[in-house]
Design a protein around this motif. Structure first.
Motif, mmCIF file in Angstrom:
data_model
loop_
_atom_site.group_PDB
_atom_site.id
_atom_site.type_symbol
_atom_site.label_atom_id
_atom_site.label_comp_id
_atom_site.label_asym_id
_atom_site.label_seq_id
_atom_site.Cartn_x
_atom_site.Cartn_y
_atom_site.Cartn_z
ATOM 1 N N ALA A 133 64.328 -62.693 -10.945
ATOM 2 C CA ALA A 133 64.724 -64.093 -10.841
ATOM 3 C C ALA A 133 65.295 -64.618 -12.156
ATOM 4 O O ALA A 133 66.236 -65.399 -12.161
ATOM 5 C CB ALA A 133 63.537 -64.950 -10.410
ATOM 6 N N CYS A 134 64.702 -64.189 -13.310
ATOM 7 C CA CYS A 134 65.190 -64.744 -14.582
ATOM 8 C C CYS A 134 65.978 -63.715 -15.384
ATOM 9 O O CYS A 134 67.001 -64.041 -15.965
ATOM 10 C CB CYS A 134 64.035 -65.324 -15.404
ATOM 11 N N GLY A 135 65.476 -62.502 -15.494
ATOM 12 C CA GLY A 135 66.184 -61.458 -16.230
ATOM 13 C C GLY A 135 65.802 -61.353 -17.695
ATOM 14 O O GLY A 135 66.256 -60.454 -18.379
ATOM 15 N N TYR A 136 64.938 -62.278 -18.203
ATOM 16 C CA TYR A 136 64.609 -62.244 -19.633
ATOM 17 C C TYR A 136 63.108 -62.319 -19.920
ATOM 18 O O TYR A 136 62.688 -62.684 -21.016
ATOM 19 C CB TYR A 136 65.350 -63.349 -20.383
ATOM 20 N N GLY A 137 62.279 -61.979 -18.937
ATOM 21 C CA GLY A 137 60.851 -61.849 -19.224
ATOM 22 C C GLY A 137 60.014 -63.063 -18.895
ATOM 23 O O GLY A 137 58.798 -63.048 -19.121
ATOM 24 N N GLY A 138 60.595 -64.124 -18.340
ATOM 25 C CA GLY A 138 59.867 -65.374 -18.157
ATOM 26 C C GLY A 138 59.143 -65.548 -16.832
ATOM 27 O O GLY A 138 58.168 -66.300 -16.763
ATOM 28 N N CYS A 139 59.564 -64.884 -15.766
ATOM 29 C CA CYS A 139 59.044 -65.241 -14.433
ATOM 30 C C CYS A 139 58.050 -64.227 -13.874
ATOM 31 O O CYS A 139 57.361 -64.504 -12.911
ATOM 32 C CB CYS A 139 60.205 -65.410 -13.457
ATOM 33 N N TYR A 140 57.970 -63.060 -14.449
ATOM 34 C CA TYR A 140 57.087 -61.978 -13.979
ATOM 35 C C TYR A 140 57.396 -61.557 -12.538
ATOM 36 O O TYR A 140 56.563 -60.976 -11.853
ATOM 37 C CB TYR A 140 55.604 -62.363 -14.132
ATOM 38 N N GLY A 141 58.619 -61.844 -12.077
ATOM 39 C CA GLY A 141 58.998 -61.469 -10.717
ATOM 40 C C GLY A 141 59.328 -59.997 -10.593
ATOM 41 O O GLY A 141 59.392 -59.461 -9.488
ATOM 42 N N CYS A 142 59.525 -59.331 -11.719
ATOM 43 C CA CYS A 142 60.039 -57.950 -11.669
ATOM 44 C C CYS A 142 58.989 -56.943 -12.105
ATOM 45 O O CYS A 142 59.337 -55.833 -12.500
ATOM 46 C CB CYS A 142 61.249 -57.842 -12.587
ATOM 47 N N VAL A 143 57.704 -57.338 -12.067
ATOM 48 C CA VAL A 143 56.653 -56.448 -12.567
ATOM 49 C C VAL A 143 56.513 -55.224 -11.667
ATOM 50 O O VAL A 143 56.475 -55.343 -10.440
ATOM 51 C CB VAL A 143 55.310 -57.209 -12.675
ATOM 52 N N LEU A 145 60.233 -55.151 -15.627
ATOM 53 C CA LEU A 145 61.376 -54.239 -15.653
ATOM 54 C C LEU A 145 62.577 -54.838 -16.395
ATOM 55 O O LEU A 145 63.381 -54.102 -16.957
ATOM 56 C CB LEU A 145 61.765 -53.874 -14.217
ATOM 57 N N CYS A 146 62.685 -56.168 -16.419
ATOM 58 C CA CYS A 146 63.868 -56.766 -17.050
ATOM 59 C C CYS A 146 63.851 -56.636 -18.567
ATOM 60 O O CYS A 146 64.916 -56.568 -19.186
ATOM 61 C CB CYS A 146 64.033 -58.228 -16.643
ATOM 62 N N VAL A 147 62.654 -56.587 -19.181
ATOM 63 C CA VAL A 147 62.605 -56.448 -20.641
ATOM 64 C C VAL A 147 62.121 -55.057 -21.078
ATOM 65 O O VAL A 147 62.544 -54.551 -22.105
ATOM 66 C CB VAL A 147 61.747 -57.553 -21.315
HETATM 67 S S1 FES Z 1 63.034 -61.067 -13.972
HETATM 68 FE FE1 FES Z 1 61.781 -62.646 -14.742
HETATM 69 S S2 FES Z 1 60.279 -61.541 -15.861
HETATM 70 FE FE2 FES Z 1 61.656 -59.994 -15.247
#
Ligand code: FES
Ligand code: FAD
Length: 208
Positions: free
Chosen positions: A177-187, A197-199
């Motif tokens: 959702a964010c791509g820079y580590g803020g939303c934890y949607g990509c864990v 995964l994004c960071v």
């Molecule tokens: S996409 Fe938001 S934390 Fe990875």
């Protein structure tokens, strides 16, 4: 580009990043941005290879020439390019980072798998790529010997590459959702540890 769409964007002052990194592209309308790998980075441009799978990619692929598009990046960790004997292994739209990677690595060997001849037209973006069509899988056609594998594609393909080449670098996917580590949607869970995964990725060492 056959069954895929090659979206070319003026990059203004943005750096293209390194192969395997991605940008967040905001489709028109009220859709969240979608992550897309840098496919090519000629002077002044960024190009992305899209497979239309849902509303975001449909809206991006339908953009008119000259339309405005919000683009954010480069993001994440790309491929390590300090490798001696690179072999690119791609499946489907997972070949997206490889035109840029091939250029950066001086045209290494590449084995790319697709589900149809129309999808395989995208292999023309990767010089001298060897194409494998289903029902044969790309992981059945890897050359023998020691290679520094860089792989991107569907999860079962990456798991098979991991088993065959424990030192491979693997580019994974997760909804972002964010791509820079803020939303934890990509864990994702890797070897019992949680990673964003994004960071921490999208490229991870197979042994990670
Ligand atoms: S996409 Fe938001 S934390 Fe990875
Ligand atoms: C780092 C990264 C780089 C990517 N690079 C590219 C690229 O170069 N070209 C490209 O076409 N796509 C790429 N993707 C995938 C693309 O971002 C997603 O498919 C995107 O969400 C599609 O949006 P949509 O609205 O069209 O479909 P959605 O409505 O978001 O999804 C449609 C279908 O795909 C599934 N899906 C969505 N996102 C993912 C995902 N990330 N992993 C697994 N299944 C998913 C959904 O469950 C649904 O079944 C990348 C993803 C990541 C994380």
């Amino acid at each position: 580009m056959g069954a895929y769409t090659l979206l070319r964007v003026e990059r203004g002052g943005l750096e293209p990043g390194i192969p395997g990194q991605f940008f967040m592209l905001s489709p028109p309308g009220r859709l969240l941005p979608r992550p897309m790998s840098v496919c090519l980075a000629p002077p002044g441009e960024l190009a992305f290879l899209l497979e239309v799978v849902g509303p975001g990619t449909r809206a991006l692929a339908a953009l008119d020439s000259g339309a405005e598009l919000a683009v954010f990046g480069p993001l994440g960790n790309g491929f390590r390019l300090d490798v001696g004997r690179p072999l690119l292994v791609g499946g489907g739209v997972g070949i997206a980072p490889f035109p840029y990677a091939s250029e950066a690595l001086g045209g290494p060997r590449a084995v790319l798998g697709f589900r149809s001849a129309a999808h395989a037209e995208a292999a023309a973006l990767v010089p001298q790529a060897e194409v494998v069509l289903e029902p044969t899988y790309v992981t059945e056609c890897l050359p023998g010997g020691e290679w520094d594998v860089l792989a991107c594609g569907p999860e079962p393909m990456l798991e098979r590459v991991r088993a065959l080449a424990p030192t491979a670098q693997l580019a994974w996917e997760a909804p972002m959702a964010c791509g820079y580590g803020g939303c934890y949607g990509c864990v994702v869970e890797v070897e019992g540890r949680l990673k964003r995964l994004c960071v921490d990725g999208p490229v991870l060492e197979a042994a990670a």
